[in-house]
Scaffold this motif. Structure first.
Motif, PDB file in Angstrom:
ATOM      1  N   THR A  70       0.842  -1.198   0.000  1.00  0.00           N
ATOM      2  CA  THR A  70       0.000   0.000   0.000  1.00  0.00           C
ATOM      3  C   THR A  70       0.878   1.250   0.000  1.00  0.00           C
ATOM      4  O   THR A  70       2.038   1.208   0.428  1.00  0.00           O
ATOM      5  N   TRP A  71       0.329   2.360  -0.464  1.00  0.00           N
ATOM      6  CA  TRP A  71       1.160   3.576  -0.492  1.00  0.00           C
ATOM      7  C   TRP A  71       1.451   4.072   0.919  1.00  0.00           C
ATOM      8  O   TRP A  71       2.523   4.622   1.180  1.00  0.00           O
ATOM      9  N   THR A  72       0.500   3.831   1.839  1.00  0.00           N
ATOM     10  CA  THR A  72       0.772   4.266   3.220  1.00  0.00           C
ATOM     11  C   THR A  72       1.923   3.451   3.802  1.00  0.00           C
ATOM     12  O   THR A  72       2.825   3.993   4.450  1.00  0.00           O
ATOM     13  N   GLY A  73       1.889   2.126   3.536  1.00  0.00           N
ATOM     14  CA  GLY A  73       2.959   1.257   4.032  1.00  0.00           C
ATOM     15  C   GLY A  73       4.304   1.632   3.436  1.00  0.00           C
ATOM     16  O   GLY A  73       5.314   1.730   4.139  1.00  0.00           O
ATOM     17  N   LYS A  74       4.286   1.878   2.111  1.00  0.00           N
ATOM     18  CA  LYS A  74       5.544   2.229   1.433  1.00  0.00           C
ATOM     19  C   LYS A  74       6.108   3.541   1.980  1.00  0.00           C
ATOM     20  O   LYS A  74       7.300   3.668   2.220  1.00  0.00           O
ATOM     21  N   LEU A  75       5.186   4.508   2.157  1.00  0.00           N
ATOM     22  CA  LEU A  75       5.622   5.818   2.652  1.00  0.00           C
ATOM     23  C   LEU A  75       6.206   5.682   4.056  1.00  0.00           C
ATOM     24  O   LEU A  75       7.267   6.241   4.364  1.00  0.00           O
ATOM     25  N   ARG A  76       5.501   4.883   4.903  1.00  0.00           N
ATOM     26  CA  ARG A  76       5.978   4.697   6.275  1.00  0.00           C
ATOM     27  C   ARG A  76       7.365   4.061   6.271  1.00  0.00           C
ATOM     28  O   ARG A  76       8.272   4.527   6.958  1.00  0.00           O
ATOM     29  N   ASP A  77       7.510   2.992   5.466  1.00  0.00           N
ATOM     30  CA  ASP A  77       8.809   2.311   5.394  1.00  0.00           C
ATOM     31  C   ASP A  77       9.897   3.286   4.977  1.00  0.00           C
ATOM     32  O   ASP A  77      10.989   3.313   5.524  1.00  0.00           O
ATOM     33  N   ARG A  78       9.563   4.112   3.983  1.00  0.00           N
ATOM     34  CA  ARG A  78      10.564   5.030   3.453  1.00  0.00           C
ATOM     35  C   ARG A  78      10.956   6.073   4.502  1.00  0.00           C
ATOM     36  O   ARG A  78      12.139   6.355   4.708  1.00  0.00           O
ATOM     37  N   VAL A  79       9.930   6.646   5.177  1.00  0.00           N
ATOM     38  CA  VAL A  79      10.206   7.680   6.179  1.00  0.00           C
ATOM     39  C   VAL A  79      11.065   7.115   7.307  1.00  0.00           C
ATOM     40  O   VAL A  79      12.053   7.721   7.728  1.00  0.00           O
ATOM     41  N   VAL A  80      10.727   5.895   7.765  1.00  0.00           N
ATOM     42  CA  VAL A  80      11.480   5.300   8.876  1.00  0.00           C
ATOM     43  C   VAL A  80      12.896   4.953   8.438  1.00  0.00           C
ATOM     44  O   VAL A  80      13.853   5.091   9.195  1.00  0.00           O
ATOM     45  N   ARG A  81      13.041   4.522   7.171  1.00  0.00           N
ATOM     46  CA  ARG A  81      14.360   4.177   6.668  1.00  0.00           C
ATOM     47  C   ARG A  81      15.248   5.428   6.554  1.00  0.00           C
ATOM     48  O   ARG A  81      16.398   5.444   6.944  1.00  0.00           O
ATOM     49  N   GLU A  82      14.649   6.523   6.009  1.00  0.00           N
ATOM     50  CA  GLU A  82      15.432   7.737   5.794  1.00  0.00           C
ATOM     51  C   GLU A  82      15.711   8.479   7.093  1.00  0.00           C
ATOM     52  O   GLU A  82      16.755   9.094   7.255  1.00  0.00           O
ATOM     53  N   LEU A  83      14.737   8.474   7.979  1.00  0.00           N
ATOM     54  CA  LEU A  83      14.878   9.243   9.216  1.00  0.00           C
ATOM     55  C   LEU A  83      14.414   8.426  10.409  1.00  0.00           C
ATOM     56  O   LEU A  83      13.373   8.725  10.990  1.00  0.00           O
ATOM     57  N   PRO A  84      15.174   7.424  10.829  1.00  0.00           N
ATOM     58  CA  PRO A  84      14.782   6.648  12.002  1.00  0.00           C
ATOM     59  C   PRO A  84      14.695   7.565  13.222  1.00  0.00           C
ATOM     60  O   PRO A  84      15.424   8.570  13.263  1.00  0.00           O
ATOM     61  N   PRO A  85      13.797   7.256  14.182  1.00  0.00           N
ATOM     62  CA  PRO A  85      13.530   8.158  15.305  1.00  0.00           C
ATOM     63  C   PRO A  85      14.787   8.646  16.026  1.00  0.00           C
ATOM     64  O   PRO A  85      14.856   9.814  16.407  1.00  0.00           O
ATOM     65  N   ASP A  86      15.814   7.782  16.164  1.00  0.00           N
ATOM     66  CA  ASP A  86      16.994   8.246  16.906  1.00  0.00           C
ATOM     67  C   ASP A  86      17.822   9.246  16.100  1.00  0.00           C
ATOM     68  O   ASP A  86      18.617   9.997  16.653  1.00  0.00           O
ATOM     69  N   LYS A  87      17.630   9.273  14.781  1.00  0.00           N
ATOM     70  CA  LYS A  87      18.297  10.291  13.958  1.00  0.00           C
ATOM     71  C   LYS A  87      17.468  11.570  13.939  1.00  0.00           C
ATOM     72  O   LYS A  87      17.992  12.675  13.915  1.00  0.00           O
ATOM     73  N   LEU A  88      16.139  11.381  13.943  1.00  0.00           N
ATOM     74  CA  LEU A  88      15.233  12.532  13.896  1.00  0.00           C
ATOM     75  C   LEU A  88      15.332  13.344  15.185  1.00  0.00           C
ATOM     76  O   LEU A  88      15.350  14.575  15.155  1.00  0.00           O
ATOM     77  N   LEU A  89      15.361  12.662  16.314  1.00  0.00           N
ATOM     78  CA  LEU A  89      15.424  13.350  17.606  1.00  0.00           C
ATOM     79  C   LEU A  89      16.568  12.781  18.443  1.00  0.00           C
ATOM     80  O   LEU A  89      16.346  12.094  19.429  1.00  0.00           O
ATOM     81  N   PRO A  90      17.809  13.101  18.079  1.00  0.00           N
ATOM     82  CA  PRO A  90      18.951  12.536  18.796  1.00  0.00           C
ATOM     83  C   PRO A  90      19.111  13.182  20.170  1.00  0.00           C
ATOM     84  O   PRO A  90      18.678  14.324  20.366  1.00  0.00           O
ATOM     85  N   ASP A  91      19.694  12.456  21.143  1.00  0.00           N
ATOM     86  CA  ASP A  91      19.973  13.096  22.433  1.00  0.00           C
ATOM     87  C   ASP A  91      21.466  13.279  22.670  1.00  0.00           C
ATOM     88  O   ASP A  91      21.872  13.774  23.697  1.00  0.00           O
ATOM     89  N   ARG A  92      22.299  12.875  21.706  1.00  0.00           N
ATOM     90  CA  ARG A  92      23.739  13.098  21.806  1.00  0.00           C
ATOM     91  C   ARG A  92      24.226  13.688  20.486  1.00  0.00           C
ATOM     92  O   ARG A  92      23.658  13.401  19.433  1.00  0.00           O
ATOM     93  N   GLN A  93      25.278  14.509  20.567  1.00  0.00           N
ATOM     94  CA  GLN A  93      25.916  15.002  19.352  1.00  0.00           C
ATOM     95  C   GLN A  93      27.415  14.826  19.515  1.00  0.00           C
ATOM     96  O   GLN A  93      27.906  14.773  20.644  1.00  0.00           O
ATOM     97  N   PRO A  94      28.164  14.737  18.427  1.00  0.00           N
ATOM     98  CA  PRO A  94      29.616  14.630  18.519  1.00  0.00           C
ATOM     99  C   PRO A  94      30.198  15.825  19.278  1.00  0.00           C
ATOM    100  O   PRO A  94      29.592  16.906  19.281  1.00  0.00           O
ATOM    101  N   SER A  95      31.385  15.651  19.886  1.00  0.00           N
ATOM    102  CA  SER A  95      31.930  16.687  20.771  1.00  0.00           C
ATOM    103  C   SER A  95      32.179  18.008  20.048  1.00  0.00           C
ATOM    104  O   SER A  95      32.063  19.074  20.640  1.00  0.00           O
ATOM    105  N   TYR A  96      32.480  17.949  18.721  1.00  0.00           N
ATOM    106  CA  TYR A  96      32.772  19.212  18.029  1.00  0.00           C
ATOM    107  C   TYR A  96      31.557  20.124  17.911  1.00  0.00           C
ATOM    108  O   TYR A  96      31.689  21.295  17.577  1.00  0.00           O
ATOM    109  N   VAL A  97      30.358  19.610  18.201  1.00  0.00           N
ATOM    110  CA  VAL A  97      29.160  20.456  18.144  1.00  0.00           C
ATOM    111  C   VAL A  97      29.095  21.402  19.353  1.00  0.00           C
ATOM    112  O   VAL A  97      28.303  22.337  19.382  1.00  0.00           O
ATOM    113  N   GLY A  98      29.958  21.172  20.348  1.00  0.00           N
ATOM    114  CA  GLY A  98      29.967  22.043  21.525  1.00  0.00           C
ATOM    115  C   GLY A  98      30.647  23.363  21.261  1.00  0.00           C
ATOM    116  O   GLY A  98      31.712  23.651  21.794  1.00  0.00           O
TER     117      GLY A  98
END
Ligand code: HEM
Lengths: 226, 57
Positions: free
Chosen positions: A17-45
């Motif tokens: 289904t298009w909803t399933g395909k879209l969901r799969d694609r969104v999760v693949r491109e932007l998994p939740p831990d990438k979308l809302l990370p709680d850590r960043q590399p030290s150079y971001v400080g």
């Protein structure tokens, strides 16, 4: 017969289904831990990395105060004290928005932040800057004072000279107002969302000398956490 | 607007001119503010930060 009925009631596979395909694609491109990370590399400080989010903060104040101005109208914001106050909040948060955006863009320019497949992040930044200029311009046009009259009549000649005066008629207060309070802010908002999602997708770009001791090829293409 | 502010906004801007360079006081102030902010953002230490005991700092 029963078998046939059953085959119709079976749910389609998620990938069909298009909803399933879209969901799969969104999760693949932007998994939740990438979308809302709680850590960043030290150079971001470093404070220079704060200017993108400062720009967003200023934009939110611009939009919130702008909404108040549209609800109350010019008879309020041009005459009453509280109206003047909100008009000023709107004006000064725009100044901060542009100041933060320019410092942000200088920072990204000097760290060549378009490295490692981040060209689209840079380009959406460029477009957001241009559309923000157009939004600010229409804002100055609709002050309905001597200043805006001057700007309008200078701009009219400029726009006619480049041949677009018939579509973008700055002497039409109606068109200017609708562009300023609806179309252009929507476009700015949309591009900013895209810009930030792209940053999340690619991760923050490593500093130019982060991979000094590694093979040359790594320095330009390395992506954090992917 | 209060008289002082409306007077300031509805009058021609004050300009500095140094030879070929002409710039209004307002624009010059904004450019200087952006420049100072940029330098400060690079040199001021950033507070906080976690230590994983892992890589680097
Ligand atoms: C509406 C204006 C803008 C907003 C709200 C905005 C917001 C942000 C935010 C929150 C980030 C992530 C963290 C950081 O600040 O480093 C970011 C990253 C970035 N911005 Fe902007 N930005 C804007 C305009 C621009 C402009 C005008 C440019 C350049 C032409 C630009 C280029 C970039 C680039 C290349 C990155 C990615 C940096 C990386 O991957 O490490 N942005 N932006």
């Amino acid at each position: 017969m029963t078998a046939e009925v059953e085959s119709h009631t079976v749910a389609p596979a998620p990938g069909d289904t298009w909803t399933g395909k879209l969901r799969d694609r969104v999760v693949r491109e932007l998994p939740p831990d990438k979308l809302l990370p709680d850590r960043q590399p030290s150079y971001v400080g470093s404070w220079i990395y704060v200017f993108g989010v400062l720009t967003i903060a200023a934009l939110l104040v611009v939009v919130a105060t702008g909404v108040v101005l549209t609800l109350e109208g010019p008879e309020w914001y041009h005459i009453s004290d509280v109206g003047h106050f909100f008009n000023s909040l709107h004006f000064w948060s725009v100044q901060l928005f542009f100041i933060f955006m320019v410092v942000h863009l200088w920072g990204k320019f000097w760290m060549a932040a378009w490295r490692g497949r981040r060209a689209m992040t840079w380009i959406t930044g460029v477009v957001s800057f241009i559309v923000s200029l157009a939004t600010a311009f229409t804002g100055y046009l609709m002050q309905t004072n001597a200043d805006s009259q001057w700007i309008t009549f200078e701009a009219k000649d400029g726009l006619n000279a480049v041949g677009i005066g018939a579509w973008f008629n700055v002497t039409s207060l109606g068109q200017t107002m609708l562009l300023h309070v609806c179309t252009l802010p929507l476009v700015v908002g949309l591009i900013v969302v895209l810009h930030v999602l792209l940053v999340r997708k690619r991760g923050v770009v490593p500093p130019i000398d982060a991979f000094k001791n590694e093979p040359a090829a790594a320095s330009d293409t390395a992506e954090v956490a992917s | 607007m209060p008289p002082l502010i409306s007077a300031a906004l509805d009058n021609p801007a004050t300009y500095f001119s140094w030879g070929w360079l002409q710039i209004s006081v307002g624009n010059l102030i904004v450019i200087l503010v952006m420049f100072v902010l940029f330098i400060l953002a690079l040199v001021l230490p950033f507070p906080g930060g976690h230590d994983d005991g892992g890589d680097g700092s």
